[in-house]
Design a protein around this motif. Structure first.
Motif, short mmCIF file in Angstrom:
data_model
loop_
_atom_site.label_atom_id
_atom_site.label_comp_id
_atom_site.label_asym_id
_atom_site.label_seq_id
_atom_site.Cartn_x
_atom_site.Cartn_y
_atom_site.Cartn_z
N GLN A 352 71.32 14.41 52.97
CA GLN A 352 70.19 13.47 53.04
C GLN A 352 70.22 12.82 54.16
O GLN A 352 69.39 11.75 54.55
N ILE A 353 71.01 13.18 55.22
CA ILE A 353 71.15 12.43 56.48
C ILE A 353 69.96 12.50 57.28
O ILE A 353 69.56 11.39 57.98
N GLY A 354 69.28 13.64 57.32
CA GLY A 354 68.06 13.69 58.15
C GLY A 354 66.93 13.00 57.71
O GLY A 354 66.06 12.12 58.30
N ASP A 355 66.96 12.85 56.10
CA ASP A 355 65.99 11.81 55.33
C ASP A 355 66.14 10.61 55.72
O ASP A 355 65.26 9.67 55.99
N PHE A 356 67.47 10.01 55.75
CA PHE A 356 67.87 8.69 56.10
C PHE A 356 67.15 8.30 57.43
O PHE A 356 66.84 7.13 57.77
N ASP A 381 80.96 15.87 58.33
CA ASP A 381 81.81 15.23 57.58
C ASP A 381 80.97 13.82 56.82
O ASP A 381 81.64 12.87 56.58
N SER A 382 79.85 14.06 57.02
CA SER A 382 78.82 13.33 56.17
C SER A 382 78.59 11.96 57.21
O SER A 382 77.91 10.84 56.63
N ASN A 383 79.16 11.66 58.18
CA ASN A 383 79.03 10.66 59.02
C ASN A 383 78.00 10.61 60.07
O ASN A 383 77.69 11.42 60.82
N LEU A 384 77.00 9.40 60.01
CA LEU A 384 76.04 9.24 61.05
C LEU A 384 76.27 7.80 61.53
O LEU A 384 76.50 6.95 60.97
N HIS A 385 75.93 7.90 62.91
CA HIS A 385 75.89 6.78 63.68
C HIS A 385 74.60 6.48 64.11
O HIS A 385 73.87 7.45 64.52
N LEU A 386 74.17 4.99 64.22
CA LEU A 386 73.02 4.53 64.47
C LEU A 386 73.20 3.41 65.35
O LEU A 386 73.90 2.52 64.89
N THR A 387 72.69 3.16 66.62
CA THR A 387 72.70 2.08 67.45
C THR A 387 71.28 1.55 67.85
O THR A 387 70.41 2.54 68.26
N VAL A 388 71.31 0.39 67.58
CA VAL A 388 69.82 -0.32 67.91
C VAL A 388 70.04 -1.20 69.17
O VAL A 388 71.15 -2.05 69.30
N ASP A 389 69.15 -1.14 70.15
CA ASP A 389 69.39 -1.82 71.48
C ASP A 389 68.73 -3.27 71.40
O ASP A 389 67.57 -3.04 71.10
N CYS A 390 69.61 -4.32 71.19
CA CYS A 390 69.05 -5.33 70.83
C CYS A 390 68.00 -5.98 72.24
O CYS A 390 67.26 -6.86 71.89
N ALA A 409 69.10 0.86 52.93
CA ALA A 409 68.39 2.12 52.96
C ALA A 409 69.69 2.89 52.78
O ALA A 409 69.74 3.82 51.87
N VAL A 410 70.74 2.58 53.42
CA VAL A 410 72.28 3.28 52.90
C VAL A 410 72.44 3.24 51.34
O VAL A 410 72.37 4.40 50.81
N GLY A 411 72.26 2.14 50.87
CA GLY A 411 72.62 1.98 49.36
C GLY A 411 71.42 2.85 48.57
O GLY A 411 71.72 3.50 47.48
N GLU A 412 70.29 2.86 49.01
CA GLU A 412 69.17 3.51 48.25
C GLU A 412 69.40 5.09 48.23
O GLU A 412 68.90 5.78 47.10
N LEU A 413 70.08 5.62 49.05
CA LEU A 413 70.49 6.90 49.14
C LEU A 413 71.77 7.39 48.90
O LEU A 413 72.11 8.54 48.87
#
Length: 463
Positions: A352-356, A381-390, A409-413
């Motif tokens: 589900q990482i791609g969908d997320f 290992d199921s780990n995704l990193h996401l960075t938003v540039d403020c 969104a994490v909780g939904e999936l």
């Protein structure tokens, strides 16, 4: 801090100095600013005092005194955390493990190393390498982070796919409880079914249940020569299919790092010579390391190309070329100077990482058109990193709103709001997205059992 509280704190500090000596209890300007906050620089504050114990008995004495006074204590390691887990307030006493440092023993027959909690990860890696072994936990902060903190946060890193999280590498612990009692859980055996495995309570507990002072760690054989490979992929399902193909035909790789196109382009643009090793028009890229024979990897790659899982590839022909490929992935080290990063460390079922990523990108764009976010991670290992540039957002940046959007969104999936960085202060209020009310209630019960006065790292993890 009220006058009454201030008086209690000062009396506790005086008692600590009498028991431990002035050199082990610092106050005011004698406390380095390093102890004010972790790498997040969240809410820096000078603690009321800093305890520098020299051994387990000093830790026991300090906690016994503080527990009797119901004085909050914040355990601190290398201060490289990313969740605010070691940040004190001005009314807290910080307890640093800097002086509990060194290798006690390398047991070649058992393939274990016994260490003090204040020993840096790099010191352990070098010591066991000299004995012909590998300690496979590896982080960018290896030269600063301490093994006690790694254990307390159940640290991850690039090699988790092959060797597991820190939890899988710990055989035994010595822990000091809030009231000063010392639990000797030191153990060199892989098989040990003598009742409850108490050490697991403290791994990942972020210093809220006890203070880790020593550890027995499991070692692995040196992997030998490794090969580095960069592949361009047509879509996310191909990333999963390629991983499973490699595992079947060449064994589990040491690293499997996925980069979405936006991250890949950014990483290349920050190189000294910003020329991409292949076209930057592909949706996804994976950087992997394997100790399989080169001819085996080449056959796996040919099969993957034939199956449409890989559309282009670069097989590093030298250590220098391998390092140049890794520099693209290591662009994260420049985030603090080139971006105003709001970082997320999350975990999701691999499928589900791609969908997320698609869901999260769409929701961010709908709410803040034109925002800049990049996606990357150790998906094996199921780990995704996401960075938003403020910098790409309205100012002041709506940090809490972004966090709620992402963690919802994490909780939904069915994912986890923290994969490898812990909860600390910064994720505490979002824990309910991943942990049920019943489980949270049991966590509170566990905290009350080990620390009934609530002195250990108050406000962290559970609040």
């Amino acid at each position: 801090m009220t006058d009454v509280h201030q008086t209690i704190v000062q009396q506790t500090i005086a008692t600590l100095r009498e028991a431990l000596g002035d050199a082990q209890v610092l106050t005011g300007q004698a406390i380095s600013q390093r102890h004010y906050s972790d790498w997040t620089r969240h809410a820096p504050a000078c603690p009321a005092a800093l305890i520098l114990p020299r051994d387990t008995q000093d830790v026991s004495t300090a906690l016994r005194i503080c527990n009797a006074a119901k004085q909050p204590v914040v355990p601190q390691g290398g201060m490289t955390g990313l969740a605010g887990g070691a940040v004190p307030t001005s009314g807290d006493i910080a307890l640093s493990l800097d002086r509990l440092r060194g290798i006690e023993e390398i047991d070649v027959a058992a393939a274990t190393v016994s260490v003090w909690a204040g020993t840096t990860l790099q010191e352990i890696q070098q010591a066991v390498a000299d004995a012909g072994y590998l300690f496979p936990l590896d982080l960018g902060a290896r030269g600063s982070c301490q093994i006690g903190g790694n254990i307390a946060t159940n640290a991850g890193g690039n090699a988790v796919i092959r060797y597991g999280m820190t939890r899988e590498l710990v055989l035994g612990l010595e822990v000091v409880l809030a009231d000063g009692r010392v639990l000797n859980l030191m153990n060199k055996m892989i098989k040990n079914n003598c009742g409850y495995d108490l050490k697991q309570c403290f791994i990942g507990s972020e210093g809220t249940l006890g203070v880790i002072t020593r550890a027995v760690l499991k070692l692995a054989p040196q992997p030998g020569e490794t090969t580095t490979l960069l592949c361009a992929l047509p879509n996310y399902p191909s990333a999963v299919a390629l991983l499973r193909r490699i595992q079947r035909e060449a064994g589990t790789p040491q690293a499997y790092e996925l980069m979405w196109q936006d991250f890949f382009r950014m990483g290349v643009s920050w190189l000294e010579n910003p020329v991409p090793p292949m076209s930057d028009q592909h949706p996804l890229y994976v950087l992997l390391e394997s100790s399989a024979r080169r001819d085996v990897l080449e056959q796996v790659l040919d099969d993957a190309v034939g199956a449409g899982e890989v559309v282009d590839a670069v097989l590093a022909s030298s250590h220098a070329q391998a390092r140049s490929l890794w520099k693209i992935r290591e662009a994260t080290g420049e985030f603090p100077t080139r971006l105003a990063p709001l970082n997320f460390d999350i975990s999701l079922p691999i499928g589900q990482i791609g969908d997320f990523a698609q869901l999260c990108r769409a929701r961010l764009e709908q709410r803040w058109p034109g925002n800049r976010s990049v996606y990357f991670g150790h998906i094996g290992d199921s780990n995704l990193h996401l960075t938003v540039d403020c910098h790409s957002l309205p100012q002041p940046a709506p940090v809490l709103e972004i966090e709620e959007l992402v963690y919802s969104a994490v909780g939904e999936l069915g994912g986890a709001v923290s994969a490898e960085h812990g909860i600390g202060l910064l994720k505490r209020d979002f824990l309910h997205h991943s942990v049920s009310d019943e489980a949270l209630a049991v966590m509170h019960q566990l905290k009350s059992c080990f620390d009934p006065n609530g002195i250990l790292n108050p406000g962290k993890v559970l609040g």
